[in-house]
Motif scaffolding. Structure first.
Motif, mmCIF file in Angstrom:
data_model
loop_
_atom_site.group_PDB
_atom_site.id
_atom_site.type_symbol
_atom_site.label_atom_id
_atom_site.label_comp_id
_atom_site.label_asym_id
_atom_site.label_seq_id
_atom_site.Cartn_x
_atom_site.Cartn_y
_atom_site.Cartn_z
ATOM 1 N N GLU A 30 7.294 80.885 -57.908
ATOM 2 C CA GLU A 30 6.206 81.626 -58.546
ATOM 3 C C GLU A 30 5.436 80.737 -59.529
ATOM 4 O OE1 GLU A 30 5.497 85.552 -58.475
ATOM 5 O OE2 GLU A 30 5.739 84.466 -56.613
ATOM 6 N N HIS A 140 -2.002 88.064 -60.877
ATOM 7 C CA HIS A 140 -1.120 88.490 -61.970
ATOM 8 C C HIS A 140 -1.015 90.021 -61.988
ATOM 9 C CE1 HIS A 140 -0.072 89.572 -66.168
ATOM 10 N NE2 HIS A 140 0.744 88.535 -66.059
ATOM 11 N N HIS A 143 1.270 91.306 -59.365
ATOM 12 C CA HIS A 143 2.665 91.082 -59.767
ATOM 13 C C HIS A 143 3.128 92.170 -60.744
ATOM 14 C CE1 HIS A 143 2.389 87.141 -57.871
ATOM 15 N NE2 HIS A 143 3.670 86.953 -58.118
ATOM 16 N N VAL A 144 2.244 92.549 -61.670
ATOM 17 C CA VAL A 144 2.589 93.626 -62.617
ATOM 18 C C VAL A 144 2.760 94.948 -61.859
ATOM 19 C CG1 VAL A 144 1.792 94.988 -64.613
ATOM 20 C CG2 VAL A 144 1.472 92.500 -64.591
ATOM 21 N N TYR A 177 11.937 88.658 -64.532
ATOM 22 C CA TYR A 177 10.641 88.748 -63.863
ATOM 23 C C TYR A 177 9.559 89.193 -64.860
ATOM 24 C CZ TYR A 177 7.129 90.524 -60.506
ATOM 25 O OH TYR A 177 5.974 90.781 -59.802
ATOM 26 N N TRP A 178 9.887 90.201 -65.663
ATOM 27 C CA TRP A 178 8.913 90.755 -66.611
ATOM 28 C C TRP A 178 8.559 89.728 -67.691
ATOM 29 C CZ3 TRP A 178 6.302 94.824 -65.189
ATOM 30 C CH2 TRP A 178 5.449 95.448 -66.111
ATOM 31 N N LEU A 181 6.156 87.207 -66.236
ATOM 32 C CA LEU A 181 4.769 87.702 -66.190
ATOM 33 C C LEU A 181 4.115 87.609 -67.558
ATOM 34 C CD1 LEU A 181 4.969 90.855 -63.872
ATOM 35 C CD2 LEU A 181 4.333 88.516 -63.278
ATOM 36 N N ASP A 182 4.907 87.826 -68.592
ATOM 37 C CA ASP A 182 4.414 87.733 -69.964
ATOM 38 C C ASP A 182 4.007 86.299 -70.304
ATOM 39 O OD1 ASP A 182 3.896 89.426 -72.121
ATOM 40 O OD2 ASP A 182 5.584 88.604 -73.235
ATOM 41 N N TRP A 185 0.830 85.487 -68.632
ATOM 42 C CA TRP A 185 -0.293 86.113 -69.339
ATOM 43 C C TRP A 185 -0.701 85.303 -70.574
ATOM 44 C CZ3 TRP A 185 -4.087 89.121 -68.218
ATOM 45 C CH2 TRP A 185 -4.926 89.556 -69.245
#
Length: 198
Positions: A30, A140, A143-144, A177-178, A181-182, A185
């Motif tokens: 990723e 992105h 993904h969220v 995973y979360w 993503l952060d 961002w």
């Protein structure tokens, strides 16, 4: 299935440890995906053609709201994992649910932002800049969206089965995973929005 009670629940079986290792490898893939998107963005960010530039379309308020929502959701998923390790099912589910609500709110603001871009003439086919911008943000956002459905399924499993080595492992992997993503961002916020507004 041999359970090692000296380890946290999510690592308590050999299978669980291997799943976490496998997920770290997935995160590596990723990272390469987003690195490619960022490299493409930096190559194309000045190719605006007759379309608007980032400085013309970016608005700080929705971006700050999105950042606050996502950073807070990263904190609440951390609290969910902490509660899970203390074997507090209700607290785990509560913080998990708050995380998903914050993620849904983030998506809502992002959809508003996309509508704003289209409204001001910054669509996918406007210029190379708008195409790579919307592709990066959209990837992105997807993904969220995936994370919200995945998290919901895990939450339902915890409600049905309680905190088991299996549900703990799924929850922990979801938290990785979360957080990922952060982090992505933060890069988007810093190198796309802030840089683009200057």
């Amino acid at each position: 299935m041999k359970v090692d009670k000296s380890l946290p629940l999510e690592y308590s079986t050999e299978e669980n440890s291997l799943k976490i290792l496998g997920f770290w490898i997935f995160i590596g893939a990723e990272i390469m995906l987003f690195a490619t998107l960022f490299a493409s963005y930096f190559t194309l960010e000045n190719r605006v053609g007759s379309g608007p530039s980032g400085a013309e379309i970016f608005e700080i308020t929705p971006v700050l709201i999105e950042t606050l929502l996502l950073l807070t959701s990263s904190f609440t998923i951390g609290l969910a994992i902490h509660a899970m390790r203390l074997n507090r099912t209700k607290a785990t589910m509560t913080f998990f649910g708050i995380t998903l609500l914050l993620g849904a709110a983030f998506l809502g603001v992002e959809i508003y932002e996309f509508m704003h871009y289209v409204h001001v003439g910054a669509g996918l086919q406007t210029s190379a800049f708008t195409a790579i911008l919307l592709t990066t943000l959209g990837t992105h956002g997807l993904h969220v969206t995936f994370g919200l459905f995945w998290g919901l399924f895990i939450l339902l499993q915890i409600k049905k089965r309680g905190l088991t080595p299996e549900t703990a492992n799924k929850s922990f992997i979801f938290s990785l995973y979360w957080h990922f993503l952060d982090v992505i961002w933060i890069f988007i916020f810093s190198f796309i929005y802030l840089k683009g507004m200057m």
